[in-house]
Design a protein around this motif. Structure first.
Motif, PDB file in Angstrom:
ATOM      1  N   LEU A   2      44.831  22.730  54.919  1.00 46.18           N
ATOM      2  CA  LEU A   2      45.833  23.297  55.815  1.00 46.18           C
ATOM      3  C   LEU A   2      47.048  23.810  55.028  1.00 46.18           C
ATOM      4  O   LEU A   2      47.596  24.873  55.331  1.00 46.18           O
ATOM      5  CB  LEU A   2      46.256  22.254  56.851  1.00 46.18           C
ATOM      6  CG  LEU A   2      47.009  22.773  58.059  1.00 46.18           C
ATOM      7  CD1 LEU A   2      46.223  23.876  58.761  1.00 46.18           C
ATOM      8  CD2 LEU A   2      47.288  21.643  59.024  1.00 46.18           C
ATOM      9  N   LYS A   3      47.438  23.057  53.997  1.00 45.68           N
ATOM     10  CA  LYS A   3      48.564  23.459  53.155  1.00 45.68           C
ATOM     11  C   LYS A   3      48.255  24.782  52.439  1.00 45.68           C
ATOM     12  O   LYS A   3      49.118  25.657  52.335  1.00 45.68           O
ATOM     13  CB  LYS A   3      48.867  22.351  52.145  1.00 45.68           C
ATOM     14  CG  LYS A   3      50.160  22.505  51.420  1.00 45.68           C
ATOM     15  CD  LYS A   3      50.415  21.259  50.565  1.00 45.68           C
ATOM     16  CE  LYS A   3      51.783  21.333  49.950  1.00 45.68           C
ATOM     17  NZ  LYS A   3      52.097  20.142  49.161  1.00 45.68           N
ATOM     18  N   PHE A   9      49.284  32.222  54.104  1.00 51.22           N
ATOM     19  CA  PHE A   9      49.883  32.950  55.225  1.00 51.22           C
ATOM     20  C   PHE A   9      51.289  33.433  54.858  1.00 51.22           C
ATOM     21  O   PHE A   9      51.649  34.591  55.088  1.00 51.22           O
ATOM     22  CB  PHE A   9      49.915  32.053  56.466  1.00 51.22           C
ATOM     23  CG  PHE A   9      50.566  32.677  57.654  1.00 51.22           C
ATOM     24  CD1 PHE A   9      49.925  33.665  58.391  1.00 51.22           C
ATOM     25  CD2 PHE A   9      51.839  32.284  58.041  1.00 51.22           C
ATOM     26  CE1 PHE A   9      50.536  34.257  59.491  1.00 51.22           C
ATOM     27  CE2 PHE A   9      52.457  32.861  59.148  1.00 51.22           C
ATOM     28  CZ  PHE A   9      51.802  33.851  59.870  1.00 51.22           C
ATOM     29  N   LEU A  10      52.088  32.553  54.261  1.00 48.45           N
ATOM     30  CA  LEU A  10      53.441  32.926  53.841  1.00 48.45           C
ATOM     31  C   LEU A  10      53.410  34.008  52.762  1.00 48.45           C
ATOM     32  O   LEU A  10      54.241  34.919  52.756  1.00 48.45           O
ATOM     33  CB  LEU A  10      54.220  31.702  53.364  1.00 48.45           C
ATOM     34  CG  LEU A  10      54.550  30.670  54.437  1.00 48.45           C
ATOM     35  CD1 LEU A  10      55.259  29.461  53.816  1.00 48.45           C
ATOM     36  CD2 LEU A  10      55.371  31.272  55.557  1.00 48.45           C
ATOM     37  N   PHE A  45      40.763  35.856  54.982  1.00 42.99           N
ATOM     38  CA  PHE A  45      41.820  34.843  54.925  1.00 42.99           C
ATOM     39  C   PHE A  45      41.362  33.539  54.272  1.00 42.99           C
ATOM     40  O   PHE A  45      41.991  33.051  53.322  1.00 42.99           O
ATOM     41  CB  PHE A  45      42.371  34.568  56.331  1.00 42.99           C
ATOM     42  CG  PHE A  45      43.533  33.632  56.322  1.00 42.99           C
ATOM     43  CD1 PHE A  45      44.817  34.119  56.133  1.00 42.99           C
ATOM     44  CD2 PHE A  45      43.357  32.266  56.479  1.00 42.99           C
ATOM     45  CE1 PHE A  45      45.908  33.254  56.113  1.00 42.99           C
ATOM     46  CE2 PHE A  45      44.434  31.398  56.464  1.00 42.99           C
ATOM     47  CZ  PHE A  45      45.713  31.894  56.269  1.00 42.99           C
ATOM     48  N   PHE A  46      40.293  32.970  54.759  1.00 48.53           N
ATOM     49  CA  PHE A  46      39.876  31.646  54.285  1.00 48.53           C
ATOM     50  C   PHE A  46      39.405  31.651  52.830  1.00 48.53           C
ATOM     51  O   PHE A  46      39.823  30.785  52.046  1.00 48.53           O
ATOM     52  CB  PHE A  46      38.843  31.034  55.238  1.00 48.53           C
ATOM     53  CG  PHE A  46      39.419  30.796  56.611  1.00 48.53           C
ATOM     54  CD1 PHE A  46      40.413  29.849  56.814  1.00 48.53           C
ATOM     55  CD2 PHE A  46      38.993  31.547  57.691  1.00 48.53           C
ATOM     56  CE1 PHE A  46      40.974  29.639  58.071  1.00 48.53           C
ATOM     57  CE2 PHE A  46      39.548  31.355  58.958  1.00 48.53           C
ATOM     58  CZ  PHE A  46      40.540  30.405  59.143  1.00 48.53           C
ATOM     59  N   PRO A  47      38.566  32.615  52.419  1.00 48.60           N
ATOM     60  CA  PRO A  47      38.184  32.629  51.000  1.00 48.60           C
ATOM     61  C   PRO A  47      39.366  32.863  50.056  1.00 48.60           C
ATOM     62  O   PRO A  47      39.448  32.245  48.992  1.00 48.60           O
ATOM     63  CB  PRO A  47      37.173  33.773  50.912  1.00 48.60           C
ATOM     64  CG  PRO A  47      36.635  33.926  52.286  1.00 48.60           C
ATOM     65  CD  PRO A  47      37.775  33.576  53.203  1.00 48.60           C
ATOM     66  N   TYR A  48      40.302  33.751  50.433  1.00 53.11           N
ATOM     67  CA  TYR A  48      41.476  33.996  49.591  1.00 53.11           C
ATOM     68  C   TYR A  48      42.335  32.744  49.481  1.00 53.11           C
ATOM     69  O   TYR A  48      42.793  32.382  48.398  1.00 53.11           O
ATOM     70  CB  TYR A  48      42.322  35.131  50.174  1.00 53.11           C
ATOM     71  CG  TYR A  48      41.976  36.512  49.687  1.00 53.11           C
ATOM     72  CD1 TYR A  48      42.828  37.193  48.832  1.00 53.11           C
ATOM     73  CD2 TYR A  48      40.820  37.155  50.097  1.00 53.11           C
ATOM     74  CE1 TYR A  48      42.537  38.480  48.395  1.00 53.11           C
ATOM     75  CE2 TYR A  48      40.513  38.426  49.680  1.00 53.11           C
ATOM     76  CZ  TYR A  48      41.387  39.098  48.824  1.00 53.11           C
ATOM     77  OH  TYR A  48      41.087  40.357  48.394  1.00 53.11           O
ATOM     78  N   ALA A  49      42.587  32.094  50.614  1.00 55.18           N
ATOM     79  CA  ALA A  49      43.414  30.888  50.613  1.00 55.18           C
ATOM     80  C   ALA A  49      42.793  29.811  49.734  1.00 55.18           C
ATOM     81  O   ALA A  49      43.489  29.151  48.951  1.00 55.18           O
ATOM     82  CB  ALA A  49      43.599  30.383  52.041  1.00 55.18           C
ATOM     83  N   LYS A  50      41.490  29.663  49.857  1.00 57.60           N
ATOM     84  CA  LYS A  50      40.797  28.636  49.077  1.00 57.60           C
ATOM     85  C   LYS A  50      40.867  28.945  47.587  1.00 57.60           C
ATOM     86  O   LYS A  50      41.116  28.068  46.774  1.00 57.60           O
ATOM     87  CB  LYS A  50      39.342  28.538  49.539  1.00 57.60           C
ATOM     88  CG  LYS A  50      38.667  27.270  49.111  1.00 57.60           C
ATOM     89  CD  LYS A  50      37.372  27.075  49.867  1.00 57.60           C
ATOM     90  CE  LYS A  50      36.981  25.625  49.828  1.00 57.60           C
ATOM     91  NZ  LYS A  50      35.819  25.341  50.640  1.00 57.60           N
ATOM     92  N   LYS A  51      40.660  30.227  47.234  1.00 56.51           N
ATOM     93  CA  LYS A  51      40.662  30.606  45.814  1.00 56.51           C
ATOM     94  C   LYS A  51      42.044  30.455  45.190  1.00 56.51           C
ATOM     95  O   LYS A  51      42.173  29.921  44.091  1.00 56.51           O
ATOM     96  CB  LYS A  51      40.169  32.032  45.627  1.00 56.51           C
ATOM     97  CG  LYS A  51      40.174  32.455  44.136  1.00 56.51           C
ATOM     98  CD  LYS A  51      39.431  33.723  43.891  1.00 56.51           C
ATOM     99  CE  LYS A  51      39.445  34.124  42.442  1.00 56.51           C
ATOM    100  NZ  LYS A  51      38.490  33.415  41.604  1.00 56.51           N
ATOM    101  N   PHE A  52      43.073  30.936  45.862  1.00 57.94           N
ATOM    102  CA  PHE A  52      44.384  31.025  45.236  1.00 57.94           C
ATOM    103  C   PHE A  52      45.355  29.903  45.579  1.00 57.94           C
ATOM    104  O   PHE A  52      46.367  29.742  44.906  1.00 57.94           O
ATOM    105  CB  PHE A  52      45.022  32.382  45.562  1.00 57.94           C
ATOM    106  CG  PHE A  52      44.244  33.533  44.994  1.00 57.94           C
ATOM    107  CD1 PHE A  52      44.184  33.744  43.624  1.00 57.94           C
ATOM    108  CD2 PHE A  52      43.552  34.392  45.828  1.00 57.94           C
ATOM    109  CE1 PHE A  52      43.468  34.798  43.088  1.00 57.94           C
ATOM    110  CE2 PHE A  52      42.823  35.454  45.304  1.00 57.94           C
ATOM    111  CZ  PHE A  52      42.780  35.656  43.930  1.00 57.94           C
ATOM    112  N   TYR A  53      45.064  29.123  46.628  1.00 57.71           N
ATOM    113  CA  TYR A  53      46.043  28.122  47.052  1.00 57.71           C
ATOM    114  C   TYR A  53      45.501  26.712  47.218  1.00 57.71           C
ATOM    115  O   TYR A  53      46.260  25.804  47.548  1.00 57.71           O
ATOM    116  CB  TYR A  53      46.738  28.583  48.343  1.00 57.71           C
ATOM    117  CG  TYR A  53      47.623  29.775  48.079  1.00 57.71           C
ATOM    118  CD1 TYR A  53      48.913  29.607  47.603  1.00 57.71           C
ATOM    119  CD2 TYR A  53      47.139  31.065  48.259  1.00 57.71           C
ATOM    120  CE1 TYR A  53      49.721  30.707  47.324  1.00 57.71           C
ATOM    121  CE2 TYR A  53      47.932  32.170  47.976  1.00 57.71           C
ATOM    122  CZ  TYR A  53      49.219  31.977  47.514  1.00 57.71           C
ATOM    123  OH  TYR A  53      50.008  33.067  47.232  1.00 57.71           O
TER     124      TYR A  53
END
Length: 148
Positions: A2-3, A9-10, A45-53
């Protein structure tokens, strides 16, 4: 996770704000608003968030999902030069409409805005390392000269 989603998102909002400011200067008001909307789609959204964050190495399955997300992004956003490539092997590409060339440069400029640096001509002049139509290359070079 979630973080990671919140951080990504930010990041998207900040990126969109920076691109919007650059597009506004060029008179591309609508494009500045709708720029990169596909980043909010679940397939990106989800793959990018997982890869970079996420702070964790990706599994081979997640890495493949990210590659599909990147391909989706390129193929759904006309300001990416990859969208216009017909055949990368022969370096054949269609000419990009001027508004997308300008949006692409605004996208590039937005990264320097984020890091507080002015874009150098050498940063914008990527025409030797990307596949673009000769007409698009001329437009890019003209925009680079306009920066000075």
């Amino acid at each position: 996770m979630l973080k990671a989603y919140w951080k990504y998102f930010l990041y998207i909002l900040n990126h969109k704000l920076n691109v919007w400011m650059e597009c506004w200067k060029e008179g591309l008001y609508v494009q500045g608003v709708i720029h990169d909307w596909s980043k909010f789609s679940p397939s990106e959204f989800f793959p990018y968030a997982k890869k970079f964050y996420s702070g964790k190495p990706l599994s081979s399955e997640d890495e493949l999902k990210w590659k599909y997300a990147w391909l989706h992004h390129q193929r759904h956003n006309k300001h990416h030069w990859e969208y216009w490539v017909i055949n990368p092997d022969t370096k054949e590409a269609l000419p990009m409409p001027k508004k997308y060339v300008i949006e692409m440069v605004c996208d590039w400029r937005s990264f320097s805005r984020k890091w507080g640096r002015k874009v150098k001509d050498s940063t914008l002049n990527l025409t030797d390392s990307i596949v673009v139509h000769p007409e698009t290359k001329r437009e890019l070079e003209a925009l680079t000269v306009k920066q000075n």
